[in-house]
Design an enzyme around this catalytic site. Structure first.
Site, PDB file in Angstrom:
ATOM      1  N   SER A 110       0.856  -1.187   0.000  1.00  0.00           N
ATOM      2  CA  SER A 110       0.000   0.000   0.000  1.00  0.00           C
ATOM      3  C   SER A 110       0.894   1.239   0.000  1.00  0.00           C
ATOM      4  O   SER A 110       1.732   1.376  -0.887  1.00  0.00           O
ATOM      5  CB  SER A 110      -0.953  -0.023   1.189  1.00  0.00           C
ATOM      6  OG  SER A 110      -1.873   1.048   1.115  1.00  0.00           O
ATOM      7  N   THR A 111       0.787   2.113   0.991  1.00  0.00           N
ATOM      8  CA  THR A 111       1.543   3.363   0.994  1.00  0.00           C
ATOM      9  C   THR A 111       3.047   3.098   0.896  1.00  0.00           C
ATOM     10  O   THR A 111       3.602   2.355   1.699  1.00  0.00           O
ATOM     11  CB  THR A 111       1.250   4.161   2.275  1.00  0.00           C
ATOM     12  OG1 THR A 111      -0.158   4.229   2.475  1.00  0.00           O
ATOM     13  CG2 THR A 111       1.832   5.555   2.189  1.00  0.00           C
TER      14      THR A 111
ATOM     15  N   ASP B  18      -4.535  -4.868   5.916  1.00  0.00           N
ATOM     16  CA  ASP B  18      -5.048  -5.622   4.776  1.00  0.00           C
ATOM     17  C   ASP B  18      -4.061  -6.708   4.358  1.00  0.00           C
ATOM     18  O   ASP B  18      -2.888  -6.431   4.100  1.00  0.00           O
ATOM     19  CB  ASP B  18      -5.300  -4.675   3.598  1.00  0.00           C
ATOM     20  CG  ASP B  18      -5.983  -5.364   2.433  1.00  0.00           C
ATOM     21  OD1 ASP B  18      -6.836  -6.248   2.671  1.00  0.00           O
ATOM     22  OD2 ASP B  18      -5.674  -5.015   1.277  1.00  0.00           O
TER      23      ASP B  18
ATOM     24  N   HIS C 224      -2.585  -1.067  -3.396  1.00  0.00           N
ATOM     25  CA  HIS C 224      -3.738  -0.181  -3.240  1.00  0.00           C
ATOM     26  C   HIS C 224      -3.565   1.034  -4.151  1.00  0.00           C
ATOM     27  O   HIS C 224      -2.657   1.838  -3.947  1.00  0.00           O
ATOM     28  CB  HIS C 224      -3.872   0.290  -1.787  1.00  0.00           C
ATOM     29  CG  HIS C 224      -4.163  -0.821  -0.831  1.00  0.00           C
ATOM     30  ND1 HIS C 224      -3.911  -0.717   0.511  1.00  0.00           N
ATOM     31  CD2 HIS C 224      -4.702  -2.053  -1.017  1.00  0.00           C
ATOM     32  CE1 HIS C 224      -4.284  -1.841   1.128  1.00  0.00           C
ATOM     33  NE2 HIS C 224      -4.760  -2.666   0.211  1.00  0.00           N
TER      34      HIS C 224
ATOM     35  N   MET D 148      -0.061   1.060   5.134  1.00  0.00           N
ATOM     36  CA  MET D 148      -0.808   1.347   6.353  1.00  0.00           C
ATOM     37  C   MET D 148      -1.936   0.346   6.527  1.00  0.00           C
ATOM     38  O   MET D 148      -2.551  -0.082   5.548  1.00  0.00           O
ATOM     39  CB  MET D 148      -1.384   2.765   6.276  1.00  0.00           C
ATOM     40  CG  MET D 148      -2.201   3.162   7.494  1.00  0.00           C
ATOM     41  SD  MET D 148      -1.252   3.035   9.015  1.00  0.00           S
ATOM     42  CE  MET D 148      -1.020   4.745   9.414  1.00  0.00           C
TER      43      MET D 148
END
Length: 364
Positions: free
Chosen positions: A174-175, A296, A200, A293
């Protein structure tokens, strides 16, 4: 309560006003200034020392990318890009992430006021994440743009030879993940097992992301297409706004891309991909959890391990945000916890050895 102090940099007075209003509505953050171009922003940053800045790309006097490059070279700090949802916007956003921006928000081309209002929750979330991010000094040197001719990288990965076509590598991020994924993929040889990836990312950006990686890697990188066979030497990226999982058709793995509900608030979701890997690929899978973050994919990565997968998790020091890796470790899903630059070499060494290495050599 210590508030997150934010400076908004955008040439649109309307966008500056809207973003400041969204930020100031939050109990835990405040907009301490707005700037209509990077030169004004530069002085404001020196004077007010914000925790986070939001940055537009197309501005007068200095392009947002030029400003970002200088900022991350001279005074690294968390930056959230505010980009237009266009093909050019996607390409510029990816270059911004390469330069060290933590994340981005895609603003609509029309209906900016209503669009930004609808994105208020996302904007606030990303500012909160950025405030916690580990930001390092970046060189202003950009990698080649997508479409660059494939050629030798700094080192040439050794061919793996006859690795079972049953093997599959599954990656979640993600991030901070766009650069982490690139770090993994550029180290893979052309005959690597198939790679399936959930990062993401919203609709409209994964096409440019895949094309950009395809120009840098020896393997072929593309957006996943529903029903296609997962082939060795290829990496498949979950399309933004769709769920992506793996199924089996006879002896082949196939991509399933579908417009189903968000999972853990994400679409695509790492949980969806990893759970399918546990069910379909089992002991032939290698899992990789990268920076991001939240949680997930953490439980599904444990399901992968229970099904026989061997899993690598990025360590805290090399993560932009340690949330997803931390949760995977807490779930007992990690076989090895390594710095980002060590993950691909460790994975390739294991593939060379046929996956017979003893699991006792953990780095947890």
């Amino acid at each position: 309560m210590k508030k997150i102090r934010v400076i908004v940099v955008d040439d649109s007075a309307l966008v500056r006003s809207l973003l400041a209003e969204i930020i100031n509505r939050q109990r835990d953050m405040e907009c301490i200034g707005t700037a209509n171009d990077p030169l004004v922003a530069r002085e404001m940053i020196r004077e007010k020392n914000p925790d986070v800045i939001t940055l537009d790309v197309e501005m007068p006097r200095m392009d947002g990318l030029d400003f970002l490059g200088r900022l991350m070279r001279l005074r690294p700090m968390p930056v959230v890009m505010v980009s237009t949802l266009t093909e050019r916007g996607a390409e510029v956003t990816l270059r911004a992430l390469e330069l060290g921006a933590v994340d981005f928000v895609a603003k609509p081309r029309v209906g900016v006021a209503s669009g930004l209002a609808e994105l208020g929750g996302e904007i606030v979330d990303k500012i909160c994440v950025a405030a916690q991010a580990h930001v390092s000094r970046h060189s202003s040197q950009l990698p080649p743009a997508s479409g660059a001719v494939r050629g030798p990288a700094a080192h040439t990965p050794v061919a793996l030879g006859r690795v079972s076509t049953e093997k599959l590598i599954a990656v979640g991020a993600s991030t901070g993940g766009t650069e982490a994924i690139r770090e993994i993929l550029v180290q893979l040889p052309a005959d690597a097992p198939g790679v399936v990836i959930t990062q993401h990312m919203p609709p409209g950006f994964t096409t440019s992301f895949a094309a950009r990686l395809d120009g840098l890697c020896r393997i072929t990188v593309k957006e996943a297409v529903h029903g296609e066979r997962i082939l060795p030497g290829h990496a498949y990226i979950a399309p933004g706004g769709r769920q992506f999982r793996i199924d089996r058709s006879g002896a082949n793995y196939v991509a399933v891309v579908e417009d189903t509900e968000p999972v853990n608030r994400h679409k695509p979701s790492v949980e969806v991909l990893f759970r399918s890997i546990a069910a379909v690929v089992g002991r032939n899978a290698y899992g990789v959890m990268l920076t991001g973050m939240g949680a997930d994919g953490a439980r599904a990565m444990r399901e992968m391990k229970d099904a026989g997968s061997y899993n690598y998790v990025q360590d805290e020091a090399s993560c932009v945000v340690f949330g997803m890796p931390r949760e995977a470790i807490a779930q007992g899903a990690a076989d090895e916890v390594r710095p980002l630059i060590q993950i691909a070499p460790a994975l390739l060494a294991r593939l060379h050895g046929g996956g017979s290495a003893d699991r006792v050599h953990h780095r947890i």
